[in-house]
Design a protein around this motif. Structure first.
Motif, PDB file in Angstrom:
ATOM      1  N   PHE A 196     -47.430 -27.788 -22.638  1.00  0.00           N
ATOM      2  CA  PHE A 196     -46.952 -29.136 -22.927  1.00  0.00           C
ATOM      3  C   PHE A 196     -48.151 -30.075 -23.032  1.00  0.00           C
ATOM      4  CE2 PHE A 196     -46.878 -28.515 -18.340  1.00  0.00           C
ATOM      5  CZ  PHE A 196     -47.435 -29.678 -17.810  1.00  0.00           C
ATOM      6  N   THR A 197     -48.053 -31.036 -23.925  1.00  0.00           N
ATOM      7  CA  THR A 197     -49.171 -31.941 -24.173  1.00  0.00           C
ATOM      8  C   THR A 197     -49.335 -32.942 -23.034  1.00  0.00           C
ATOM      9  OG1 THR A 197     -47.738 -33.415 -25.432  1.00  0.00           O
ATOM     10  CG2 THR A 197     -48.977 -31.775 -26.667  1.00  0.00           C
ATOM     11  N   VAL A 198     -50.577 -33.363 -22.823  1.00  0.00           N
ATOM     12  CA  VAL A 198     -50.903 -34.353 -21.797  1.00  0.00           C
ATOM     13  C   VAL A 198     -51.913 -35.344 -22.359  1.00  0.00           C
ATOM     14  CG1 VAL A 198     -50.447 -32.784 -19.857  1.00  0.00           C
ATOM     15  CG2 VAL A 198     -52.747 -32.903 -20.850  1.00  0.00           C
ATOM     16  N   PRO A 199     -51.958 -36.562 -21.817  1.00  0.00           N
ATOM     17  CA  PRO A 199     -52.952 -37.542 -22.271  1.00  0.00           C
ATOM     18  C   PRO A 199     -54.314 -37.314 -21.610  1.00  0.00           C
ATOM     19  CG  PRO A 199     -51.477 -38.546 -20.656  1.00  0.00           C
ATOM     20  CD  PRO A 199     -50.994 -37.148 -20.864  1.00  0.00           C
ATOM     21  N   HIS A 200     -55.271 -36.868 -22.386  1.00  0.00           N
ATOM     22  CA  HIS A 200     -56.617 -36.612 -21.883  1.00  0.00           C
ATOM     23  C   HIS A 200     -57.574 -36.731 -23.061  1.00  0.00           C
ATOM     24  CE1 HIS A 200     -59.501 -35.350 -18.938  1.00  0.00           C
ATOM     25  NE2 HIS A 200     -59.813 -34.234 -19.569  1.00  0.00           N
ATOM     26  N   ASP A 201     -58.845 -37.015 -22.788  1.00  0.00           N
ATOM     27  CA  ASP A 201     -59.807 -37.247 -23.865  1.00  0.00           C
ATOM     28  C   ASP A 201     -60.393 -35.936 -24.391  1.00  0.00           C
ATOM     29  OD1 ASP A 201     -61.211 -36.747 -21.554  1.00  0.00           O
ATOM     30  OD2 ASP A 201     -62.595 -38.431 -21.758  1.00  0.00           O
ATOM     31  N   ALA A 202     -59.515 -35.147 -24.981  1.00  0.00           N
ATOM     32  CA  ALA A 202     -59.891 -33.876 -25.588  1.00  0.00           C
ATOM     33  C   ALA A 202     -59.141 -33.756 -26.917  1.00  0.00           C
ATOM     34  CB  ALA A 202     -59.558 -32.713 -24.661  1.00  0.00           C
ATOM     35  N   ARG A 203     -59.429 -32.693 -27.697  1.00  0.00           N
ATOM     36  CA  ARG A 203     -58.900 -32.599 -29.063  1.00  0.00           C
ATOM     37  C   ARG A 203     -57.383 -32.377 -29.087  1.00  0.00           C
ATOM     38  NH1 ARG A 203     -62.854 -31.432 -33.027  1.00  0.00           N
ATOM     39  NH2 ARG A 203     -61.133 -31.319 -34.502  1.00  0.00           N
ATOM     40  N   GLU A 204     -56.889 -31.420 -28.312  1.00  0.00           N
ATOM     41  CA  GLU A 204     -55.443 -31.149 -28.228  1.00  0.00           C
ATOM     42  C   GLU A 204     -55.157 -30.551 -26.849  1.00  0.00           C
ATOM     43  OE1 GLU A 204     -51.821 -28.728 -30.501  1.00  0.00           O
ATOM     44  OE2 GLU A 204     -53.877 -28.556 -31.249  1.00  0.00           O
ATOM     45  N   PRO A 205     -55.271 -31.370 -25.798  1.00  0.00           N
ATOM     46  CA  PRO A 205     -55.131 -30.855 -24.435  1.00  0.00           C
ATOM     47  C   PRO A 205     -53.685 -30.487 -24.119  1.00  0.00           C
ATOM     48  CG  PRO A 205     -55.295 -33.238 -24.397  1.00  0.00           C
ATOM     49  CD  PRO A 205     -55.517 -32.821 -25.825  1.00  0.00           C
ATOM     50  N   ILE A 206     -53.522 -29.354 -23.458  1.00  0.00           N
ATOM     51  CA  ILE A 206     -52.210 -28.913 -23.006  1.00  0.00           C
ATOM     52  C   ILE A 206     -52.314 -28.384 -21.585  1.00  0.00           C
ATOM     53  CG2 ILE A 206     -51.097 -28.431 -25.213  1.00  0.00           C
ATOM     54  CD1 ILE A 206     -52.108 -25.611 -25.117  1.00  0.00           C
ATOM     55  N   GLN A 207     -51.229 -28.541 -20.846  1.00  0.00           N
ATOM     56  CA  GLN A 207     -51.089 -27.931 -19.538  1.00  0.00           C
ATOM     57  C   GLN A 207     -49.901 -26.976 -19.612  1.00  0.00           C
ATOM     58  OE1 GLN A 207     -53.192 -28.503 -16.735  1.00  0.00           O
ATOM     59  NE2 GLN A 207     -54.495 -29.543 -18.229  1.00  0.00           N
ATOM     60  N   TYR A 208     -49.567 -26.305 -18.514  1.00  0.00           N
ATOM     61  CA  TYR A 208     -48.639 -25.184 -18.616  1.00  0.00           C
ATOM     62  C   TYR A 208     -47.630 -25.113 -17.481  1.00  0.00           C
ATOM     63  CZ  TYR A 208     -51.757 -23.278 -22.179  1.00  0.00           C
ATOM     64  OH  TYR A 208     -52.516 -23.106 -23.301  1.00  0.00           O
ATOM     65  N   LEU A 209     -46.470 -24.600 -17.850  1.00  0.00           N
ATOM     66  CA  LEU A 209     -45.462 -24.154 -16.898  1.00  0.00           C
ATOM     67  C   LEU A 209     -45.399 -22.637 -17.017  1.00  0.00           C
ATOM     68  CD1 LEU A 209     -43.023 -25.084 -14.987  1.00  0.00           C
ATOM     69  CD2 LEU A 209     -41.601 -24.674 -17.011  1.00  0.00           C
ATOM     70  N   ALA A 210     -45.456 -21.928 -15.892  1.00  0.00           N
ATOM     71  CA  ALA A 210     -45.408 -20.466 -15.893  1.00  0.00           C
ATOM     72  C   ALA A 210     -44.207 -19.989 -15.102  1.00  0.00           C
ATOM     73  CB  ALA A 210     -46.690 -19.890 -15.288  1.00  0.00           C
ATOM     74  N   THR A 211     -43.554 -18.930 -15.599  1.00  0.00           N
ATOM     75  CA  THR A 211     -42.399 -18.378 -14.893  1.00  0.00           C
ATOM     76  C   THR A 211     -42.341 -16.869 -15.079  1.00  0.00           C
ATOM     77  OG1 THR A 211     -39.982 -18.466 -14.667  1.00  0.00           O
ATOM     78  CG2 THR A 211     -40.876 -18.773 -16.883  1.00  0.00           C
ATOM     79  N   ASP A 212     -41.761 -16.206 -14.098  1.00  0.00           N
ATOM     80  CA  ASP A 212     -41.464 -14.780 -14.206  1.00  0.00           C
ATOM     81  C   ASP A 212     -39.977 -14.556 -14.450  1.00  0.00           C
ATOM     82  OD1 ASP A 212     -40.413 -15.464 -11.754  1.00  0.00           O
ATOM     83  OD2 ASP A 212     -41.303 -13.783 -10.656  1.00  0.00           O
ATOM     84  N   GLY A 213     -39.260 -15.617 -14.745  1.00  0.00           N
ATOM     85  CA  GLY A 213     -37.826 -15.551 -14.950  1.00  0.00           C
ATOM     86  C   GLY A 213     -37.037 -15.948 -13.724  1.00  0.00           C
ATOM     87  N   GLN A 214     -37.699 -15.980 -12.563  1.00  0.00           N
ATOM     88  CA  GLN A 214     -37.040 -16.363 -11.319  1.00  0.00           C
ATOM     89  C   GLN A 214     -37.680 -17.593 -10.698  1.00  0.00           C
ATOM     90  OE1 GLN A 214     -36.949 -13.290  -8.331  1.00  0.00           O
ATOM     91  NE2 GLN A 214     -35.640 -14.469  -6.946  1.00  0.00           N
ATOM     92  N   PHE A 215     -39.008 -17.617 -10.668  1.00  0.00           N
ATOM     93  CA  PHE A 215     -39.747 -18.716 -10.067  1.00  0.00           C
ATOM     94  C   PHE A 215     -40.572 -19.439 -11.123  1.00  0.00           C
ATOM     95  CE2 PHE A 215     -39.210 -15.539  -6.685  1.00  0.00           C
ATOM     96  CZ  PHE A 215     -38.509 -16.306  -5.764  1.00  0.00           C
ATOM     97  N   LYS A 216     -40.858 -20.713 -10.841  1.00  0.00           N
ATOM     98  CA  LYS A 216     -41.621 -21.527 -11.783  1.00  0.00           C
ATOM     99  C   LYS A 216     -42.804 -22.193 -11.084  1.00  0.00           C
ATOM    100  CE  LYS A 216     -38.347 -24.235 -13.394  1.00  0.00           C
ATOM    101  NZ  LYS A 216     -37.709 -25.257 -14.278  1.00  0.00           N
ATOM    102  N   LEU A 217     -43.958 -22.118 -11.747  1.00  0.00           N
ATOM    103  CA  LEU A 217     -45.176 -22.788 -11.305  1.00  0.00           C
ATOM    104  C   LEU A 217     -45.578 -23.794 -12.366  1.00  0.00           C
ATOM    105  CD1 LEU A 217     -47.879 -23.128  -9.679  1.00  0.00           C
ATOM    106  CD2 LEU A 217     -48.762 -21.212 -11.051  1.00  0.00           C
ATOM    107  N   GLY A 218     -45.755 -25.051 -11.965  1.00  0.00           N
ATOM    108  CA  GLY A 218     -46.222 -26.076 -12.884  1.00  0.00           C
ATOM    109  C   GLY A 218     -47.679 -26.412 -12.607  1.00  0.00           C
TER     110      GLY A 218
END
Length: 259
Positions: free
Chosen positions: A118-140
């Motif tokens: 997902f996009t975030v506001p930062h001074d880079a060309r196309e910065p993105i951060q992430y949500l990770a899941t194994d189908g049961q748990f989620k890490l942001g």
């Protein structure tokens, strides 16, 4: 599902995310701001060899996040995922590396893991951060963002664990010896999250599943662990949520997500 840090701060960042299903397991590294030998050393400290990595996922092109990515990936034949904007900034370093592009709204299926950029506001060309899941748990994961947006708040709601930037204390930054231009960059809308801004983001999230919050990317000169921890605690709705602080030199050991 579990996660661990090789180190978090302006001198280098790398986060491991791992999941297992039956006889298979998958581990990816989010960013790599350390040199090859240092990365190998820090992986070994967590009981991993480079051959255990299924991929390296990049957030943006700043050196404390991408400085070691391509040399390490080339040495160990590891594929790399990044946004096209980030690729444009680092394309000269990508020779000999298998590259995959991703962008906001994609779903990256890598073994037992699914990652959503997902996009975030930062001074880079196309910065993105992430949500990770194994189908049961989620890490942001949210580091290197200058401010909150409705989009990132929606993306991070309902996580079981969250790694959240607490870069600086606003008063410490204002009173620091940094030049005015650097203070403006760090504290600006496309810079880094202050303790207060991080707490406001945390307070706005759906915390119904949240068990772990890790304060990350702390400035060594303009913040303290105590101030970051206090800010995060102030924004939590549930006493059952544990707050930790990531370290630049040690990162943190494996944190498991379970019911």
């Amino acid at each position: 599902m579990k996660f661990a840090s090789l180190g978090s701060g302006s001198e280098g960042n790398a986060l491991l995310i791992s999941a297992a299903s039956g006889t298979t397991s998958t581990t990816v590294m989010l960013d790599c701001g350390f040199g090859i030998r240092e990365t190998e050393h820090r992986l070994a400290r967590l009981g991993l060899a480079a051959t255990a990595l299924s991929g390296i996922i990049v957030t943006h092109e700043h050196q404390d996040h991408v400085g070691g990515v391509f040399k390490f990936a080339r040495r160990h034949h590891i594929p790399v995922w990044l946004s096209f904007g980030t690729y444009q900034a680092v394309r000269a370093d990508c020779k000999g590396v298998t590259i995959h592009f991703c962008r906001d709204g994609d779903r990256l299926a890598i073994g037992d893991l699914q990652l959503s950029p997902f996009t975030v506001p930062h001074d880079a060309r196309e910065p993105i951060q992430y949500l990770a899941t194994d189908g049961q748990f989620k890490l942001g994961v949210l580091t290197d963002a200058g401010q909150s947006t409705p989009h990132l708040v929606r993306a991070l709601g309902g996580c079981d664990a969250l790694m959240l930037e607490c870069n600086h204390d606003r008063q410490m930054l204002a009173e620091s010896a940094y030049p005015a231009s650097l203070k403006q960059r760090i504290g600006g809308a496309y810079g880094h999250l202050s303790n207060e801004a991080s707490a406001q983001i945390l307070a706005a999230l759906d915390q119904s599943r949240l068990r772990k919050v890790v304060g990350a990317h702390l400035s060594s000169k303009n913040n303290t662990e105590a101030l970051a921890r206090e800010a995060l605690h102030s924004a939590l709705n549930l006493d059952r949520t544990e707050v930790m602080i990531a370290c630049q030199t040690e990162g943190f050991d494996w944190i498991g997500l379970r019911d």
